[in-house]
Write an enzyme that holds these catalytic residues in place. Structure first.
Site, PDB file in Angstrom:
ATOM      1  N   GLN A  58      -7.494   8.213   4.866  1.00 41.85           N
ATOM      2  CA  GLN A  58      -6.939   7.097   5.627  1.00 41.85           C
ATOM      3  C   GLN A  58      -7.344   5.737   5.088  1.00 41.85           C
ATOM      4  O   GLN A  58      -6.736   4.731   5.419  1.00 41.85           O
ATOM      5  CB  GLN A  58      -7.359   7.199   7.094  1.00 41.85           C
ATOM      6  N   GLY A 104      -1.655  11.217  -1.404  1.00 38.05           N
ATOM      7  CA  GLY A 104      -0.609  10.286  -1.782  1.00 38.05           C
ATOM      8  C   GLY A 104       0.291   9.843  -0.648  1.00 38.05           C
ATOM      9  O   GLY A 104       0.692   8.677  -0.586  1.00 38.05           O
ATOM     10  N   HIS A 105       0.605  10.747   0.266  1.00 36.09           N
ATOM     11  CA  HIS A 105       1.605  10.389   1.272  1.00 36.09           C
ATOM     12  C   HIS A 105       1.067   9.432   2.334  1.00 36.09           C
ATOM     13  O   HIS A 105       1.824   8.970   3.193  1.00 36.09           O
ATOM     14  CB  HIS A 105       2.209  11.642   1.914  1.00 36.09           C
ATOM     15  N   GLY A 164      -4.809  16.179   0.609  1.00 33.18           N
ATOM     16  CA  GLY A 164      -6.142  15.935   1.130  1.00 33.18           C
ATOM     17  C   GLY A 164      -6.866  17.195   1.536  1.00 33.18           C
ATOM     18  O   GLY A 164      -8.079  17.318   1.333  1.00 33.18           O
ATOM     19  N   THR A 199       0.014  24.164 -13.363  1.00 28.33           N
ATOM     20  CA  THR A 199       0.834  23.143 -14.006  1.00 28.33           C
ATOM     21  C   THR A 199       0.945  21.921 -13.103  1.00 28.33           C
ATOM     22  O   THR A 199       1.244  22.037 -11.916  1.00 28.33           O
ATOM     23  CB  THR A 199       2.235  23.697 -14.304  1.00 28.33           C
ATOM     24  N   ASN A 253      -8.838   8.819  11.418  1.00 30.76           N
ATOM     25  CA  ASN A 253      -7.379   8.812  11.413  1.00 30.76           C
ATOM     26  C   ASN A 253      -6.779   8.442  12.762  1.00 30.76           C
ATOM     27  O   ASN A 253      -5.654   7.961  12.837  1.00 30.76           O
ATOM     28  CB  ASN A 253      -6.844  10.178  10.974  1.00 30.76           C
ATOM     29  N   CYS A 276      -0.469  17.841  21.226  1.00 28.80           N
ATOM     30  CA  CYS A 276       0.807  18.305  21.771  1.00 28.80           C
ATOM     31  C   CYS A 276       1.504  19.293  20.847  1.00 28.80           C
ATOM     32  O   CYS A 276       2.286  20.128  21.301  1.00 28.80           O
ATOM     33  CB  CYS A 276       1.719  17.114  22.063  1.00 28.80           C
TER      34      CYS A 276
END
Length: 397
Positions: free
Chosen positions: A177, A198-199, A70, A235, A149, A322
């Site tokens: 999100q 993707g994650h 992102g 690549t 988020n 934090c």
């Protein structure tokens, strides 16, 4: 057993996604840009994944550019928009964006660009009249998130895009999100550029995509080879692209059952607010993502709540910064104008399609005791504390 309610930070890789990737980590290792058929079959698989992502977004295959994440997508979109209209030097964004947007805008201010940071109200929502007022003839780019988020608040992106179009500005949306949680139809949208990662939808880390509307005068950010039709050199990360394609298919299927996730989220909110006094939902009262709740527990520190949740093998997230060693609350909650008693004790719970009712019930069971124990040792047990009043004054300046 770990109860994972931090899915806005990252998600587990779906087993079906992993299975689809494995052949491209072993036998199918050809370079997709090669002329021979061994590499060509890999290139064909990438095109299939591109079609899967396009279908999730309601876009055309040629409008999808694979990249690493992102942050890369956001950087690329911003620089492409500015390169398309170099005579314009004004950017409009919001005060609650992800650092992948805010840091770039701060950097561009040092380069001579003017940036307008739109405010949000107590619910975390934008005022469209303020959006209109911010626009000028020199506005090159409007860049906003689709959904926040931290709070899950969904912005009225189509209305914002219409305002941007009236002024001839490019409209970029950080949808990291939102993709896979709400329906998106880009073919009928005002959006020019859109970022996904993707994650955040059960694909691996290190893979993302940028939607580039057909006809947009795109300038690549990363220069080199001809990959991605000359729009992103390097690549391709084949296994992760294949995984993202599978994840996109699964996310599209999950949209039909996303209300189950919403019901679990609503149950968590309702019962915690009933069982625990002096707490409230940050961002309640407006449209939100179905998987996200951010709850402020008065008079205690979010880090302490997270520590005690961790002892129960429950993963959540605090609004406080934090990780940097700062005890200041998040810029998002501060921009919403929340009192310091809420800011400092805010916790985000973010669910996924893997979240179970039993897991939610366990959180509901342990949270009242955690809050009660922390409030018993907190010196700040009411809104009139001189220390808290001082903090509120400092953050209002």
């Amino acid at each position: 057993m770990v109860i994972y309610l931090d899915n806005n930070a990252t998600t587990r890789v779906d087993p079906a996604v992993l299975e689809s990737m494995l052949p491209y980590l072993s036998d199918l290792y050809g370079n997709p840009s090669s002329m021979h058929s061994f590499g060509g079959q890999v290139g064909a698989a990438i095109q299939d994944a591109r079609a899967q992502v396009a279908e999730l977004l309601g876009a055309e295959e040629t409008e999808i550019v694979f990249n690493s994440c992102g942050s890369e997508g956001n950087n690329t979109a911003i620089h492409a928009a500015l390169a398309a209209q170099p005579e314009k030097r004004h950017i409009v964004t919001t005060a609650v964006e992800h650092p992948a947007i805010l840091s770039v805008c701060k950097h561009l201010e040092k380069k001579g660009y003017t940036v307008t940071y739109l405010s949000v109200d107590r619910r975390g929502q934008l005022d469209l009249m303020e959006v209109e007022a911010a626009m000028t003839g020199g506005t090159a780019l409007v860049t906003t998130m689709y959904a926040n988020n931290e709070t899950g608040v969904i912005f009225p992106v189509e209305q914002i895009g219409a305002i941007a179009k009236e002024c001839g500005a490019t409209f970029h949306v950080d949808a990291v999100q939102a993709v896979g949680k709400v329906p998106i139809h880009l073919q009928s949208s005002t959006i020019d550029l859109l970022t996904l990662s993707g994650h955040k939808l059960h694909a691996p880390k290190g893979i993302g995509a940028l939607y580039v509307r057909r006809g947009f005068r795109f300038r690549p950010f990363l220069l080199g080879g001809h990959q991605e039709r000359g729009r992103r050199a390097g690549t391709q990360n084949v296994p992760s692209i294949i995984g993202l394609g599978t994840a996109a298919d699964l996310a599209r299927e999950h949209l039909a059952t996303v209300d189950q996730e919403r019901q679990l989220r609503d149950s968590l909110e309702t019962q915690l607010l009933e069982l625990i006094p002096d707490c409230e939902v940050n961002g309640g009262g407006t449209m939100r993502l179905p998987n996200t709740t951010n709850i402020g527990f008065k008079y205690i520190e979010g880090e302490a709540i997270l520590f005690m949740l961790n002892q129960q093998n429950i993963c959540a997230s605090s609004g406080s910064a934090c990780t940097s060693g700062s005890l200041d609350p998040s810029h998002v909650l501060m921009a919403m104008g929340l009192p310091y008693t809420i800011l400092h004790g805010s916790i985000r719970f973010s669910l996924s399609r893997f979240t179970t009712e039993a897991e939610i019930q366990q959180v509901i069971t342990v949270m009242p005791g955690i809050v009660e124990k922390l409030r018993a040792i907190s010196p700040f047990n009411n809104d009139q504390s001189d220390w808290l009043q001082g903090r509120d004054l400092a953050h209002s300046v």
